[in-house]
Motif scaffolding. Structure first.
Motif, PDB file in Angstrom:
ATOM      1  N   PHE A   1     -16.674 -17.340  32.561  1.00 59.65           N
ATOM      2  CA  PHE A   1     -17.495 -16.094  33.066  1.00 59.65           C
ATOM      3  C   PHE A   1     -18.628 -15.863  32.487  1.00 59.65           C
ATOM      4  O   PHE A   1     -18.342 -15.668  31.265  1.00 59.65           O
ATOM      5  N   GLY A   2     -19.898 -15.867  32.684  1.00 55.87           N
ATOM      6  CA  GLY A   2     -20.965 -15.601  32.016  1.00 55.87           C
ATOM      7  C   GLY A   2     -21.937 -14.776  32.484  1.00 55.87           C
ATOM      8  O   GLY A   2     -22.070 -14.626  33.803  1.00 55.87           O
ATOM      9  N   GLU A   3     -22.976 -14.135  31.845  1.00 54.03           N
ATOM     10  CA  GLU A   3     -23.922 -13.268  32.322  1.00 54.03           C
ATOM     11  C   GLU A   3     -24.897 -13.321  31.287  1.00 54.03           C
ATOM     12  O   GLU A   3     -24.956 -13.385  30.190  1.00 54.03           O
ATOM     13  N   GLY A   4     -26.280 -13.466  31.868  1.00 54.85           N
ATOM     14  CA  GLY A   4     -27.501 -13.387  31.215  1.00 54.85           C
ATOM     15  C   GLY A   4     -27.603 -12.166  30.347  1.00 54.85           C
ATOM     16  O   GLY A   4     -27.415 -11.189  30.622  1.00 54.85           O
ATOM     17  N   ILE A   5     -28.289 -12.380  29.050  1.00 49.66           N
ATOM     18  CA  ILE A   5     -28.647 -11.083  28.294  1.00 49.66           C
ATOM     19  C   ILE A   5     -29.974 -11.558  27.602  1.00 49.66           C
ATOM     20  O   ILE A   5     -30.515 -12.560  27.589  1.00 49.66           O
ATOM     21  N   SER A   6     -30.770 -10.225  27.540  1.00 54.13           N
ATOM     22  CA  SER A   6     -31.991 -10.439  26.922  1.00 54.13           C
ATOM     23  C   SER A   6     -31.966 -10.943  25.443  1.00 54.13           C
ATOM     24  O   SER A   6     -30.843 -10.400  24.663  1.00 54.13           O
TER      25      SER A   6
ATOM     26  N   TYR B   1     -18.342 -22.957  35.647  1.00 59.22           N
ATOM     27  CA  TYR B   1     -18.946 -21.543  35.237  1.00 59.22           C
ATOM     28  C   TYR B   1     -18.957 -20.818  36.588  1.00 59.22           C
ATOM     29  O   TYR B   1     -19.664 -21.089  37.351  1.00 59.22           O
ATOM     30  N   ILE B   2     -18.721 -19.455  36.304  1.00 59.40           N
ATOM     31  CA  ILE B   2     -18.890 -18.446  36.988  1.00 59.40           C
ATOM     32  C   ILE B   2     -19.919 -17.670  36.729  1.00 59.40           C
ATOM     33  O   ILE B   2     -19.768 -16.612  35.698  1.00 59.40           O
ATOM     34  N   ASP B   3     -21.026 -17.210  37.120  1.00 62.55           N
ATOM     35  CA  ASP B   3     -22.233 -16.195  36.757  1.00 62.55           C
ATOM     36  C   ASP B   3     -21.900 -14.988  37.479  1.00 62.55           C
ATOM     37  O   ASP B   3     -21.666 -15.196  38.750  1.00 62.55           O
ATOM     38  N   VAL B   4     -21.793 -14.010  36.615  1.00 62.07           N
ATOM     39  CA  VAL B   4     -21.566 -12.562  37.260  1.00 62.07           C
ATOM     40  C   VAL B   4     -22.671 -11.565  36.431  1.00 62.07           C
ATOM     41  O   VAL B   4     -23.217 -11.896  35.875  1.00 62.07           O
ATOM     42  N   GLU B   5     -22.551 -10.354  37.171  1.00 63.72           N
ATOM     43  CA  GLU B   5     -23.217  -9.333  36.897  1.00 63.72           C
ATOM     44  C   GLU B   5     -22.069  -8.411  36.263  1.00 63.72           C
ATOM     45  O   GLU B   5     -21.111  -8.009  36.896  1.00 63.72           O
ATOM     46  N   GLY B   6     -22.342  -7.562  35.112  1.00 65.76           N
ATOM     47  CA  GLY B   6     -21.176  -6.665  34.688  1.00 65.76           C
ATOM     48  C   GLY B   6     -19.997  -7.260  33.952  1.00 65.76           C
ATOM     49  O   GLY B   6     -18.802  -6.919  34.117  1.00 65.76           O
ATOM     50  N   LEU B   7     -20.314  -8.377  33.300  1.00 61.86           N
ATOM     51  CA  LEU B   7     -19.304  -9.212  32.762  1.00 61.86           C
ATOM     52  C   LEU B   7     -18.327  -8.260  31.732  1.00 61.86           C
ATOM     53  O   LEU B   7     -16.952  -8.486  31.952  1.00 61.86           O
ATOM     54  N   ASP B   8     -18.783  -7.183  31.267  1.00 58.97           N
ATOM     55  CA  ASP B   8     -17.651  -6.828  30.217  1.00 58.97           C
ATOM     56  C   ASP B   8     -16.957  -5.727  31.319  1.00 58.97           C
ATOM     57  O   ASP B   8     -15.769  -5.603  30.862  1.00 58.97           O
ATOM     58  N   ASP B   9     -17.408  -5.146  32.239  1.00 55.16           N
ATOM     59  CA  ASP B   9     -16.400  -4.320  33.274  1.00 55.16           C
ATOM     60  C   ASP B   9     -15.421  -5.235  33.907  1.00 55.16           C
ATOM     61  O   ASP B   9     -14.603  -4.917  34.061  1.00 55.16           O
ATOM     62  N   LEU B  10     -16.018  -6.613  34.239  1.00 56.05           N
ATOM     63  CA  LEU B  10     -15.079  -7.727  34.908  1.00 56.05           C
ATOM     64  C   LEU B  10     -13.917  -7.607  33.968  1.00 56.05           C
ATOM     65  O   LEU B  10     -12.841  -7.872  34.215  1.00 56.05           O
ATOM     66  N   TYR B  11     -14.387  -8.024  32.664  1.00 56.17           N
ATOM     67  CA  TYR B  11     -13.296  -8.390  31.924  1.00 56.17           C
ATOM     68  C   TYR B  11     -12.214  -7.357  31.711  1.00 56.17           C
ATOM     69  O   TYR B  11     -11.079  -7.487  31.813  1.00 56.17           O
ATOM     70  N   GLU B  12     -12.830  -6.060  31.464  1.00 55.91           N
ATOM     71  CA  GLU B  12     -11.941  -4.956  31.320  1.00 55.91           C
ATOM     72  C   GLU B  12     -10.901  -4.696  32.828  1.00 55.91           C
ATOM     73  O   GLU B  12      -9.681  -4.565  32.664  1.00 55.91           O
ATOM     74  N   THR B  13     -11.425  -4.948  33.989  1.00 54.41           N
ATOM     75  CA  THR B  13     -10.832  -5.171  35.189  1.00 54.41           C
ATOM     76  C   THR B  13      -9.671  -6.152  34.858  1.00 54.41           C
ATOM     77  O   THR B  13      -8.474  -5.831  35.764  1.00 54.41           O
TER      78      THR B  13
ATOM     79  N   TYR C   1     -27.712 -18.983  23.421  1.00 61.04           N
ATOM     80  CA  TYR C   1     -28.248 -19.334  24.637  1.00 61.04           C
ATOM     81  C   TYR C   1     -28.505 -18.308  25.619  1.00 61.04           C
ATOM     82  O   TYR C   1     -28.581 -18.531  26.749  1.00 61.04           O
ATOM     83  N   GLN C   2     -28.327 -17.055  25.107  1.00 58.73           N
ATOM     84  CA  GLN C   2     -28.494 -15.733  25.845  1.00 58.73           C
ATOM     85  C   GLN C   2     -27.727 -15.669  26.949  1.00 58.73           C
ATOM     86  O   GLN C   2     -28.071 -15.249  28.147  1.00 58.73           O
ATOM     87  N   GLN C   3     -26.575 -15.728  26.783  1.00 54.77           N
ATOM     88  CA  GLN C   3     -25.338 -15.626  27.853  1.00 54.77           C
ATOM     89  C   GLN C   3     -24.398 -14.922  27.056  1.00 54.77           C
ATOM     90  O   GLN C   3     -24.033 -15.158  25.942  1.00 54.77           O
ATOM     91  N   ARG C   4     -23.708 -13.980  27.548  1.00 51.29           N
ATOM     92  CA  ARG C   4     -22.491 -13.395  27.113  1.00 51.29           C
ATOM     93  C   ARG C   4     -21.344 -13.643  28.157  1.00 51.29           C
ATOM     94  O   ARG C   4     -21.642 -14.002  29.369  1.00 51.29           O
ATOM     95  N   GLU C   5     -20.490 -14.246  27.407  1.00 50.56           N
ATOM     96  CA  GLU C   5     -19.223 -15.018  28.174  1.00 50.56           C
ATOM     97  C   GLU C   5     -17.925 -14.620  27.855  1.00 50.56           C
ATOM     98  O   GLU C   5     -17.437 -14.084  26.755  1.00 50.56           O
ATOM     99  N   PHE C   6     -16.882 -14.742  28.679  1.00 48.69           N
ATOM    100  CA  PHE C   6     -15.464 -14.809  28.287  1.00 48.69           C
ATOM    101  C   PHE C   6     -14.869 -16.076  29.076  1.00 48.69           C
ATOM    102  O   PHE C   6     -15.430 -16.616  30.003  1.00 48.69           O
TER     103      PHE C   6
END
Length: 127
Positions: free
Chosen positions: A119-124, A69-81, A102-107
């Motif tokens: 790849f994952g990022e915490g979400i509210s 698992y790789i924790d990131v910030e800006g997951l959607d932008d990373l995915y688009e890149t 479980y409050q994570q956004r992932e791809f």
């Protein structure tokens, strides 16, 4: 006081060159070192160690039971890149971004030898 600097999983592979190309060309990692059946790759503070191994006796892919698992910030932008480099992977190897309960956004993606890369990022929490 001692401190941990980094976690770098070993990722088993059947072809070191194919895995280097996958992680570097498709995911933007840089190859810092190779020797014989070993390579060290990094992308910012994330790193992996590739280890080329002989095939399994049972014929299963080497990465079949590996994941990390790789924790990131800006997951959607990373995915688009990364998306242009992932577009020609066979169906089923890439799962686009989605929200987990479980409050994570992932791809997710599957590398050349079957390892599952999250790849994952915490979400509210939604209220």
């Amino acid at each position: 006081m001692p401190r941990i600097l980094q976690l770098t999983p070993f990722v088993l592979c059947s072809s070191l060159q194919k895995q280097i190309e996958f992680y570097c060309d498709r995911l933007g990692f840089s190859c810092g070192f190779t020797q014989d059946n070993y390579a060290f790759l990094s992308k910012g503070p994330a790193a992996i160690r590739l280890l080329e191994c002989p095939p399994r006796d049972d014929g299963r892919p080497l990465g079949d039971d590996q994941s990390f698992y790789i924790d990131v910030e800006g997951l959607d932008d990373l995915y688009e890149t990364l998306r242009p480099g992932l577009a020609d992977l066979p169906e089923g190897r890439v799962r686009p971004p989605f929200d987990q309960p479980y409050q994570q956004r992932e791809f997710h993606l599957i590398d050349e030898d079957g390892a599952l890369v999250f790849f994952g990022e915490g979400i509210s929490p939604r209220g």
